[in-house]
Design an enzyme around this catalytic site. Structure first.
Site, PDB file in Angstrom:
ATOM      1  N   ASN A 172     -17.528   2.158   6.161  1.00  0.00           N
ATOM      2  CA  ASN A 172     -17.497   2.059   4.704  1.00  0.00           C
ATOM      3  C   ASN A 172     -17.466   0.590   4.297  1.00  0.00           C
ATOM      4  O   ASN A 172     -16.805  -0.229   4.930  1.00  0.00           O
ATOM      5  CB  ASN A 172     -16.253   2.766   4.154  1.00  0.00           C
ATOM      6  CG  ASN A 172     -16.165   2.678   2.639  1.00  0.00           C
ATOM      7  OD1 ASN A 172     -16.866   3.389   1.927  1.00  0.00           O
ATOM      8  ND2 ASN A 172     -15.307   1.800   2.136  1.00  0.00           N
ATOM      9  N   ARG A 177     -10.155  -7.171  -3.938  1.00  0.00           N
ATOM     10  CA  ARG A 177      -9.683  -8.546  -4.017  1.00  0.00           C
ATOM     11  C   ARG A 177      -8.546  -8.774  -3.014  1.00  0.00           C
ATOM     12  O   ARG A 177      -7.810  -7.843  -2.660  1.00  0.00           O
ATOM     13  CB  ARG A 177      -9.244  -8.873  -5.434  1.00  0.00           C
ATOM     14  CG  ARG A 177      -7.916  -8.284  -5.839  1.00  0.00           C
ATOM     15  CD  ARG A 177      -7.626  -8.550  -7.296  1.00  0.00           C
ATOM     16  NE  ARG A 177      -6.255  -8.216  -7.651  1.00  0.00           N
ATOM     17  CZ  ARG A 177      -5.834  -8.067  -8.888  1.00  0.00           C
ATOM     18  NH1 ARG A 177      -6.679  -8.205  -9.895  1.00  0.00           N
ATOM     19  NH2 ARG A 177      -4.561  -7.778  -9.135  1.00  0.00           N
ATOM     20  N   ARG A 194      -9.979   4.736  -3.176  1.00  0.00           N
ATOM     21  CA  ARG A 194     -11.140   3.995  -2.695  1.00  0.00           C
ATOM     22  C   ARG A 194     -11.364   4.240  -1.205  1.00  0.00           C
ATOM     23  O   ARG A 194     -10.444   4.543  -0.455  1.00  0.00           O
ATOM     24  CB  ARG A 194     -10.969   2.499  -2.970  1.00  0.00           C
ATOM     25  CG  ARG A 194     -10.826   2.143  -4.443  1.00  0.00           C
ATOM     26  CD  ARG A 194     -12.114   2.387  -5.221  1.00  0.00           C
ATOM     27  NE  ARG A 194     -13.202   1.548  -4.755  1.00  0.00           N
ATOM     28  CZ  ARG A 194     -13.413   0.303  -5.166  1.00  0.00           C
ATOM     29  NH1 ARG A 194     -12.589  -0.251  -6.052  1.00  0.00           N
ATOM     30  NH2 ARG A 194     -14.447  -0.379  -4.713  1.00  0.00           N
ATOM     31  N   ASP A 287      -7.366 -10.302 -14.774  1.00  0.00           N
ATOM     32  CA  ASP A 287      -8.282  -9.256 -14.316  1.00  0.00           C
ATOM     33  C   ASP A 287      -9.390  -9.005 -15.328  1.00  0.00           C
ATOM     34  O   ASP A 287      -9.442  -9.614 -16.400  1.00  0.00           O
ATOM     35  CB  ASP A 287      -7.504  -7.966 -14.036  1.00  0.00           C
ATOM     36  CG  ASP A 287      -8.185  -7.111 -12.999  1.00  0.00           C
ATOM     37  OD1 ASP A 287      -8.092  -7.437 -11.806  1.00  0.00           O
ATOM     38  OD2 ASP A 287      -8.844  -6.129 -13.387  1.00  0.00           O
TER      39      ASP A 287
END
Length: 487
Positions: A172, A177, A194, A287
């Site tokens: 994958n 970050r 994720r 962000d």
């Protein structure tokens, strides 16, 4: 056009005036962010900072700062051509059975192309021309940006994190970050849903107490970078998809530290492990929402080797109040999403993620309405169809007579076709981005849908308004005399 590596892409950008070099010394602490932010907001070029203060390695910024450069990175001539990428993904996600021999014959080239796109493993690669190991491993020698005054420290932003689950045949690729906390340690900030986090969870369950292998590639070729942020079907690896975009197999090489495979042409590769129970508090960092995020605990990635090309380039970005680079990526990938949604919901005419909505937090959909309540079906469909939309907080649905990319028309539809009590859908306790501090609980919050369509019987008891339009014959007649009117 196709590109064999990042340097090939940069050479083409420079020929087209899409890349500028800065020979003046620039500080990666804040200064690069300010320059890139101004360039992006002006629709300016990518920039190569040739002299990074305190470092010998140049920094590449604002690479995907315009939709045009995103399209170029995907091998397309225009943003509009990205619809073809979306159609290919839609087909690969749910292939239609051939309607006959002729149809099967026409689809054969696509299927053969997919089958032939397995990555090609090399025994040696340019990304391993230079090797730092042991005491030489020092992230401080890389020009890692500190993006905002309130940031907790330097932050790796464009690293392709390579992981593999214990029960999966393919690797994958994800972009997460990474806060630098020591010369050989970073915090791996990945959300629980994720791919990398899921691979890590499955590995720790299957191999308790064992270190988890990780690799991070910086400065891969554009097709591989963009493949990592595209909704690739689970049956297809990002390396395969990058090969489809490039029209040539993705070349990979095995890491020196473990068996993970990384892009062979990457500029810099970090190799190492996440050790059991080693975590650290991450943040705060500015962000993509335009705010500093809350601190949270994530795993620590310990780097055992850093490999790189000769004269490497460090690829970086920043995130901030939109538009930023993720928002521009969202604008371009919007065109990829449209065919995917239309494949599942044929009534959808267009789909738009406004960049001001932090890439994905607001979506506007136009549709060919067919029955009462149809708009609500589309809302729930969008929220549940792709993982990318599970965090979309607001969905506005209009009829196909509204250009949803023109806010004037969207606002007109909302103010004339919406009754707040009837046409507002509120869904509580749904998954929400952890960075969304507006939600009452971290990771859990509400969603809202606005039905801005014309209402059908069953949705209203009143006679519905008819939009005003001019007679086409009159419009044509005025068109013919317009020049003579000298207005």
């Amino acid at each position: 056009m196709k590109y064999k590596d990042l340097r090939d892409f940069l050479a083409q950008l420079e020929r087209q005036g899409e890349l500028k070099r800065v020979a003046v010394e620039i500080d990666p602490h804040l200064e690069m962010t300010e320059i890139c932010d101004r360039l992006l907001k002006a629709g300016g070029p990518a920039v190569l900072f040739e002299k990074s203060r305190g470092h010998d390695i140049p920094v590449l910024g604002n690479l995907f700062g315009t939709p045009k450069r995103v399209a170029m990175g995907m091998g397309q001539d225009s943003v509009e051509a990205l619809r073809e990428v979306g159609k290919l993904l839609a087909y690969l996600k749910e292939p239609d059975p051939p309607k006959g021999l002729k149809d099967a014959w026409e689809k054969l080239p696509v299927l053969k192309q997919v089958l032939n796109m397995a990555p090609k493993e090399l025994s040696r690669a340019s990304c391993q021309e230079i090797v730092w190991e042991g005491k030489d491993v020092d992230l401080g020698k890389l020009p890692i940006q500190t993006c905002w005054p309130g940031d907790a420290g330097p932050l790796i932003t464009w690293g392709l994190t390579v992981t593999k689950g214990p029960h999966k045949t393919r690797q994958n690729l994800g972009i997460y970050r990474q806060q630098v906390i020591a010369p050989n340690k970073v915090i791996m900030r990945w959300l629980a849903h994720r791919g990398g986090a899921l691979d890590f969870r499955d590995f720790t369950l299957a191999n308790p107490g064992q270190p988890y292998p990780i690799a991070v590639a910086l400065g891969a070729d554009p097709a591989t970078i963009l493949g990592a942020v595209t909704p690739v079907p689970d049956s297809l690896s990002e390396y395969q998809f990058a090969g489809l975009l490039r029209g040539a197999k993705t070349e990979i090489v095995k890491c020196l530290t473990h068996d993970l495979q990384v892009p062979a042409s990457a500029e810099i590769v970090l190799e190492g492990y996440i050790h059991p129970d080693e975590t650290a508090v991450e943040g705060p960092f500015g962000d993509h929402t335009g705010y500093y995020n809350e601190q949270e605990t994530f795993p620590v990635f310990t780097i055992e080797r850093i490999t790189m090309r000769r004269d490497p380039i460090y690829h970086s970005t920043y995130t901030g109040k939109p538009p930023d680079e993720p928002a521009i990526l969202g604008v371009a990938l919007n065109e990829v999403f449209v065919p995917l949604l239309q494949k599942q919901f044929t009534e959808i005419v267009d789909f738009y993620l406004p960049p001001e909505g932090c890439s994905y937090r607001m979506a506007v959909v136009s549709m060919k309405k067919q029955y009462a309540g149809h708009a609500k079906r589309i809302m729930f469909g969008v929220w549940s169809f792709l993982r990318q939309f599970m965090y979309t907080k607001f969905i506005i649905v209009t009829d196909d007579d509204v250009n949803i990319r023109d806010w004037k028309e969207v606002i007109w539809a909302i103010t004339t076709r919406v009754d707040p009590a009837r046409d507002t859908l509120i869904v509580e306790n749904t998954p929400i981005d952890y960075l969304d501090f507006a939600s009452p609980v971290s990771g859990l919050g509400g969603k809202m849908g606005l039905d801005a369509t014309n209402k059908w019987p069953g949705e209203t008891s009143r006679e519905w308004g008819k939009p005003i339009t001019m007679d086409e014959v009159v419009k044509a007649r005025v068109d013919g005399m317009w020049t003579d009117l000298d207005l």
